[in-house]
Design a protein around this motif. Structure first.
Motif, PDB file in Angstrom:
ATOM      1  N   GLU A  41       8.804   1.551   1.712  1.00  0.00           N
ATOM      2  CA  GLU A  41      10.045   1.946   2.396  1.00  0.00           C
ATOM      3  C   GLU A  41      10.743   3.078   1.662  1.00  0.00           C
ATOM      4  N   VAL A  52       6.200   1.244  10.188  1.00  0.00           N
ATOM      5  CA  VAL A  52       5.978  -0.190  10.025  1.00  0.00           C
ATOM      6  C   VAL A  52       5.027  -0.349   8.853  1.00  0.00           C
ATOM      7  N   LEU A  65       5.689  -8.159   6.781  1.00  0.00           N
ATOM      8  CA  LEU A  65       5.755  -7.007   7.668  1.00  0.00           C
ATOM      9  C   LEU A  65       7.193  -6.510   7.707  1.00  0.00           C
ATOM     10  N   ARG A  67       9.537  -3.467   9.784  1.00  0.00           N
ATOM     11  CA  ARG A  67       9.639  -2.367  10.746  1.00  0.00           C
ATOM     12  C   ARG A  67      10.960  -1.673  10.488  1.00  0.00           C
ATOM     13  N   THR A  71      11.593   2.771  14.551  1.00  0.00           N
ATOM     14  CA  THR A  71      10.140   2.963  14.555  1.00  0.00           C
ATOM     15  C   THR A  71       9.599   2.549  15.917  1.00  0.00           C
ATOM     16  N   LEU A  73       7.639   0.815  18.717  1.00  0.00           N
ATOM     17  CA  LEU A  73       7.209  -0.584  18.733  1.00  0.00           C
ATOM     18  C   LEU A  73       5.692  -0.747  18.656  1.00  0.00           C
ATOM     19  N   SER A  75       3.718   0.658  16.808  1.00  0.00           N
ATOM     20  CA  SER A  75       3.253   0.750  15.425  1.00  0.00           C
ATOM     21  C   SER A  75       3.166  -0.602  14.721  1.00  0.00           C
ATOM     22  N   VAL A  76       3.810  -1.618  15.272  1.00  0.00           N
ATOM     23  CA  VAL A  76       3.717  -2.948  14.663  1.00  0.00           C
ATOM     24  C   VAL A  76       2.264  -3.407  14.672  1.00  0.00           C
ATOM     25  N   GLY A 138       3.350   4.789  12.171  1.00  0.00           N
ATOM     26  CA  GLY A 138       4.617   5.272  12.711  1.00  0.00           C
ATOM     27  C   GLY A 138       4.720   6.781  12.762  1.00  0.00           C
TER      28      GLY A 138
END
Length: 155
Positions: A41, A52, A65, A67, A71, A73, A75-76, A138
């Motif tokens: 991060e 993510v 995990l 997110r 970002t 969605l 990419s999850v 992402g």
């Protein structure tokens, strides 16, 4: 002369013993996974990249995990798939991407189950053993890979 050198090189390469794959180790702990997510991060925030970050254990099961705000969605799932692929095949997903770009017989990875040939998944190695993998999604694949590698470098 060149053909002779090529034949000698091919004989040397094909006669070399195959390298043993890196063994799996005990699964990554939640505490370690959280530290990697924080480091990822930090890199993503520094670059202003919404991503993510998925961490799986040595059995390719999700441990943690995150997110980031804003970002996409989709990419999850992609981050989890990159991490799973990297853990299951004991290599960065970039290896599959590079093979796909090279073409030819490498294109068979498109039919291999659990393979995602997109940069951003990297095994997590401790004491020479794979304890899990990180997957990031992402932004551009090379940027996903940069975030994943930054997390591993921060260990």
């Amino acid at each position: 002369m060149r053909l002779g050198s090529l034949l000698v090189a091919m004989l040397v390469v094909t006669s070399m013993p195959a390298q043993e794959p890196m063994p799996y180790g005990p699964p990554i702990t939640l505490e370690h996974a959280r530290k990697l997510i924080i480091a990822a991060e930090e890199e993503a925030k520094k670059q202003q990249w919404p991503v993510v970050i998925a961490i799986v254990d040595s059995g390719a099961h999700l441990v943690a995990l995150a997110r980031m705000d804003n970002t996409q969605l989709g990419s999850v799932e992609v981050a989890m798939m990159k991490a799973r692929c990297s853990a299951l095949f004991r290599r960065p997903t970039k290896v599959f991407e590079d093979g796909l770009i090279a073409g030819g017989a490498n294109n068979r990875v498109l039919k291999a189950p659990e393979v995602l040939p997109i940069e951003g998944g990297i095994p997590i190695v401790v004491d020479g053993k794979i304890i899990g993998a990180i997957g990031v999604s992402g932004v551009k694949p090379s940027e996903d890979g940069q975030v994943a590698q930054a997390a591993l470098n921060a260990k």
